[in-house]
Design a protein around this motif. Structure first.
Motif, PDB file in Angstrom:
ATOM      1  N   SER A   1     -18.996  -7.084 -13.386  1.00  0.00           N
ATOM      2  CA  SER A   1     -20.348  -6.639 -13.049  1.00  0.00           C
ATOM      3  C   SER A   1     -21.205  -7.768 -12.496  1.00  0.00           C
ATOM      4  CB  SER A   1     -21.033  -6.027 -14.284  1.00  0.00           C
ATOM      5  OG  SER A   1     -21.182  -6.997 -15.290  1.00  0.00           O
ATOM      6  N   GLY A   2     -20.753  -8.997 -12.580  1.00  0.00           N
ATOM      7  CA  GLY A   2     -21.510 -10.127 -12.058  1.00  0.00           C
ATOM      8  C   GLY A   2     -20.938 -10.597 -10.737  1.00  0.00           C
ATOM      9  N   ASP A   3     -21.547 -11.648 -10.192  1.00  0.00           N
ATOM     10  CA  ASP A   3     -21.022 -12.237  -8.961  1.00  0.00           C
ATOM     11  C   ASP A   3     -19.760 -13.047  -9.247  1.00  0.00           C
ATOM     12  OD1 ASP A   3     -23.154 -11.241  -7.378  1.00  0.00           O
ATOM     13  OD2 ASP A   3     -24.429 -12.876  -8.074  1.00  0.00           O
ATOM     14  N   ILE A   4     -19.750 -13.715 -10.402  1.00  0.00           N
ATOM     15  CA  ILE A   4     -18.620 -14.545 -10.801  1.00  0.00           C
ATOM     16  C   ILE A   4     -18.216 -14.170 -12.225  1.00  0.00           C
ATOM     17  CG2 ILE A   4     -17.834 -16.908 -11.218  1.00  0.00           C
ATOM     18  CD1 ILE A   4     -19.918 -17.837  -9.183  1.00  0.00           C
ATOM     19  N   LEU A   5     -16.938 -13.864 -12.419  1.00  0.00           N
ATOM     20  CA  LEU A   5     -16.412 -13.547 -13.755  1.00  0.00           C
ATOM     21  C   LEU A   5     -15.735 -14.794 -14.311  1.00  0.00           C
ATOM     22  CD1 LEU A   5     -15.816 -11.452 -15.983  1.00  0.00           C
ATOM     23  CD2 LEU A   5     -13.711 -10.919 -14.771  1.00  0.00           C
ATOM     24  N   ILE A   6     -16.197 -15.236 -15.482  1.00  0.00           N
ATOM     25  CA  ILE A   6     -15.698 -16.452 -16.108  1.00  0.00           C
ATOM     26  C   ILE A   6     -15.051 -16.090 -17.441  1.00  0.00           C
ATOM     27  CG2 ILE A   6     -16.336 -18.718 -17.019  1.00  0.00           C
ATOM     28  CD1 ILE A   6     -18.871 -18.454 -15.174  1.00  0.00           C
ATOM     29  N   SER A   7     -13.767 -16.388 -17.575  1.00  0.00           N
ATOM     30  CA  SER A   7     -13.054 -16.156 -18.836  1.00  0.00           C
ATOM     31  C   SER A   7     -13.154 -17.398 -19.697  1.00  0.00           C
ATOM     32  CB  SER A   7     -11.575 -15.869 -18.577  1.00  0.00           C
ATOM     33  OG  SER A   7     -11.399 -14.553 -18.178  1.00  0.00           O
TER      34      SER A   7
ATOM     35  N   ASN B   1     -11.933  -8.177 -30.087  1.00  0.00           N
ATOM     36  CA  ASN B   1     -12.138  -7.569 -28.768  1.00  0.00           C
ATOM     37  C   ASN B   1     -12.903  -8.546 -27.896  1.00  0.00           C
ATOM     38  OD1 ASN B   1     -10.965  -4.933 -29.147  1.00  0.00           O
ATOM     39  ND2 ASN B   1     -12.687  -4.479 -30.490  1.00  0.00           N
ATOM     40  N   PRO B   2     -12.734  -8.459 -26.577  1.00  0.00           N
ATOM     41  CA  PRO B   2     -13.454  -9.381 -25.696  1.00  0.00           C
ATOM     42  C   PRO B   2     -14.971  -9.237 -25.858  1.00  0.00           C
ATOM     43  CG  PRO B   2     -11.759  -8.195 -24.492  1.00  0.00           C
ATOM     44  CD  PRO B   2     -11.846  -7.566 -25.842  1.00  0.00           C
ATOM     45  N   GLU B   3     -15.659 -10.367 -25.888  1.00  0.00           N
ATOM     46  CA  GLU B   3     -17.121 -10.399 -25.918  1.00  0.00           C
ATOM     47  C   GLU B   3     -17.593 -10.641 -24.493  1.00  0.00           C
ATOM     48  OE1 GLU B   3     -19.280  -9.914 -28.387  1.00  0.00           O
ATOM     49  OE2 GLU B   3     -17.781  -9.699 -29.962  1.00  0.00           O
ATOM     50  N   ILE B   4     -18.551  -9.838 -24.045  1.00  0.00           N
ATOM     51  CA  ILE B   4     -19.009  -9.905 -22.657  1.00  0.00           C
ATOM     52  C   ILE B   4     -20.499 -10.196 -22.617  1.00  0.00           C
ATOM     53  CG2 ILE B   4     -19.156  -8.641 -20.474  1.00  0.00           C
ATOM     54  CD1 ILE B   4     -16.933  -6.793 -21.671  1.00  0.00           C
ATOM     55  N   CYS B   5     -20.903 -11.078 -21.720  1.00  0.00           N
ATOM     56  CA  CYS B   5     -22.313 -11.399 -21.544  1.00  0.00           C
ATOM     57  C   CYS B   5     -22.548 -11.805 -20.092  1.00  0.00           C
ATOM     58  CB  CYS B   5     -22.715 -12.529 -22.482  1.00  0.00           C
ATOM     59  SG  CYS B   5     -24.451 -12.960 -22.310  1.00  0.00           S
ATOM     60  N   THR B   6     -23.679 -11.412 -19.548  1.00  0.00           N
ATOM     61  CA  THR B   6     -24.035 -11.785 -18.177  1.00  0.00           C
ATOM     62  C   THR B   6     -25.349 -12.546 -18.196  1.00  0.00           C
ATOM     63  OG1 THR B   6     -22.962  -9.780 -17.345  1.00  0.00           O
ATOM     64  CG2 THR B   6     -24.467 -10.895 -15.852  1.00  0.00           C
TER      65      THR B   6
ATOM     66  N   LYS C   1      -2.624   3.642 -25.366  1.00  0.00           N
ATOM     67  CA  LYS C   1      -1.297   3.078 -25.506  1.00  0.00           C
ATOM     68  C   LYS C   1      -1.076   2.858 -26.994  1.00  0.00           C
ATOM     69  CE  LYS C   1       1.620  -0.694 -24.029  1.00  0.00           C
ATOM     70  NZ  LYS C   1       1.739  -1.866 -23.225  1.00  0.00           N
ATOM     71  N   GLY C   2      -0.068   3.426 -27.522  1.00  0.00           N
ATOM     72  CA  GLY C   2       0.246   3.230 -28.932  1.00  0.00           C
ATOM     73  C   GLY C   2      -0.798   3.810 -29.862  1.00  0.00           C
ATOM     74  N   GLY C   3      -1.523   4.831 -29.432  1.00  0.00           N
ATOM     75  CA  GLY C   3      -2.478   5.499 -30.296  1.00  0.00           C
ATOM     76  C   GLY C   3      -3.857   4.869 -30.327  1.00  0.00           C
ATOM     77  N   SER C   4      -4.053   3.718 -29.684  1.00  0.00           N
ATOM     78  CA  SER C   4      -5.383   3.107 -29.672  1.00  0.00           C
ATOM     79  C   SER C   4      -5.902   3.066 -28.247  1.00  0.00           C
ATOM     80  CB  SER C   4      -5.326   1.697 -30.254  1.00  0.00           C
ATOM     81  OG  SER C   4      -4.525   0.873 -29.436  1.00  0.00           O
ATOM     82  N   SER C   5      -7.196   3.243 -28.097  1.00  0.00           N
ATOM     83  CA  SER C   5      -7.757   3.203 -26.750  1.00  0.00           C
ATOM     84  C   SER C   5      -8.278   1.809 -26.457  1.00  0.00           C
ATOM     85  CB  SER C   5      -8.879   4.230 -26.596  1.00  0.00           C
ATOM     86  OG  SER C   5      -9.980   3.866 -27.377  1.00  0.00           O
ATOM     87  N   ILE C   6      -8.130   1.375 -25.212  1.00  0.00           N
ATOM     88  CA  ILE C   6      -8.512   0.038 -24.783  1.00  0.00           C
ATOM     89  C   ILE C   6      -9.530   0.169 -23.659  1.00  0.00           C
ATOM     90  CG2 ILE C   6      -7.687  -2.108 -23.783  1.00  0.00           C
ATOM     91  CD1 ILE C   6      -4.887  -1.201 -24.858  1.00  0.00           C
ATOM     92  N   LYS C   7     -10.669  -0.454 -23.816  1.00  0.00           N
ATOM     93  CA  LYS C   7     -11.701  -0.424 -22.789  1.00  0.00           C
ATOM     94  C   LYS C   7     -11.353  -1.451 -21.728  1.00  0.00           C
ATOM     95  CE  LYS C   7     -16.300   0.239 -21.699  1.00  0.00           C
ATOM     96  NZ  LYS C   7     -16.195   0.577 -20.342  1.00  0.00           N
ATOM     97  N   LEU C   8     -11.290  -1.013 -20.492  1.00  0.00           N
ATOM     98  CA  LEU C   8     -11.009  -1.926 -19.397  1.00  0.00           C
ATOM     99  C   LEU C   8     -12.281  -2.679 -19.035  1.00  0.00           C
ATOM    100  CD1 LEU C   8      -8.884   0.447 -17.164  1.00  0.00           C
ATOM    101  CD2 LEU C   8      -8.052  -1.302 -18.710  1.00  0.00           C
ATOM    102  N   ILE C   9     -12.168  -3.944 -18.701  1.00  0.00           N
ATOM    103  CA  ILE C   9     -13.307  -4.774 -18.336  1.00  0.00           C
ATOM    104  C   ILE C   9     -13.616  -4.558 -16.865  1.00  0.00           C
ATOM    105  CG2 ILE C   9     -14.153  -7.149 -18.153  1.00  0.00           C
ATOM    106  CD1 ILE C   9     -13.741  -6.304 -21.022  1.00  0.00           C
ATOM    107  N   GLU C  10     -14.878  -4.321 -16.573  1.00  0.00           N
ATOM    108  CA  GLU C  10     -15.319  -4.201 -15.191  1.00  0.00           C
ATOM    109  C   GLU C  10     -16.086  -5.445 -14.805  1.00  0.00           C
ATOM    110  OE1 GLU C  10     -17.512  -0.839 -13.765  1.00  0.00           O
ATOM    111  OE2 GLU C  10     -16.192   0.528 -14.825  1.00  0.00           O
TER     112      GLU C  10
END
Length: 192
Positions: free
Chosen positions: A47-53, A85-90, A36-45
């Motif tokens: 992967s855990g039992d509970i996703l906490i923002s 960018n979002p930081e992800i950790c499990t 979108k708009g020339g930049s690519s965005i990684k979608l978040i999947e």
């Protein structure tokens, strides 16, 4: 659109075009990226039992919280908006996989999908700044998905950062309360 397209000889090109577009979108979803708009965005999947923002305005200690309690490789900086960018950790605790996602405080629209996927939210607010203004900015970003307030709720926890190394925070207690708040049943393997 394919269901409502007319089915006769004159609409063959329309149906072929619709099928082509459907195929293109399926390929984009498979890759996990869209442009979108020339930049690519990684979608978040999820992967855990509970996703906490983890949400908060700039310089409230979101990256530090994530790094301290989950050993994530999040960059901690005093420079505002250093997380772009979002930081992800499990982490695995008591037979449950908890996936943490730190949302950038830029509150870009492209990261709203993370909120829709989330099961629980942790708000980190700066105790020294106006709490209502912080909540207003976060609620503007999360509008239509969830609304936050200072009134306790079983969908989120508010942590007031006193900038004392989160000394009064017990992550194990927070994780146990998340299970209770979401009314989940933990299933543990039976060991003989």
């Amino acid at each position: 659109m394919l269901k409502t397209a007319p089915k006769h000889k004159g609409s063959e090109h329309l149906i072929a075009w619709i099928n082509k577009k459907i195929s293109e979108y399926e390929k984009m979803i498979e890759k996990g990226k869209y442009k979108k708009g020339g930049s690519s965005i990684k979608l978040i999947e999820k992967s855990g039992d509970i996703l906490i923002s983890i949400l908060g305005i700039e310089n409230t200690g979101k990256s530090y919280f994530l790094r301290k309690f989950t050993n994530a490789n999040a960059e901690v900086s005093e420079i505002p908006f250093s997380t772009i960018n979002p930081e992800i950790c499990t982490i695995f605790y008591n037979c449950v996989y908890y996936q943490f996602v730190e949302n950038p405080s830029t509150f870009e629209r492209k990261f709203r999908s993370i909120l829709s996927l989330s099961d629980y939210y942790i708000l980190i607010l700066d105790e020294k700044r106006n709490i209502e203004e912080q909540l207003e900015r976060i609620n503007k970003f999360s509008e239509g998905i969830i609304e936050f307030s200072t009134i306790p709720n079983n969908k989120y926890k508010i942590i007031y950062n006193k900038f004392d190394d989160f000394k009064d925070i017990n992550l194990q207690e927070i994780l146990e309360n998340i299970i209770k708040d979401l009314d989940l049943i933990r299933v543990k393997p039976n060991r003989f």
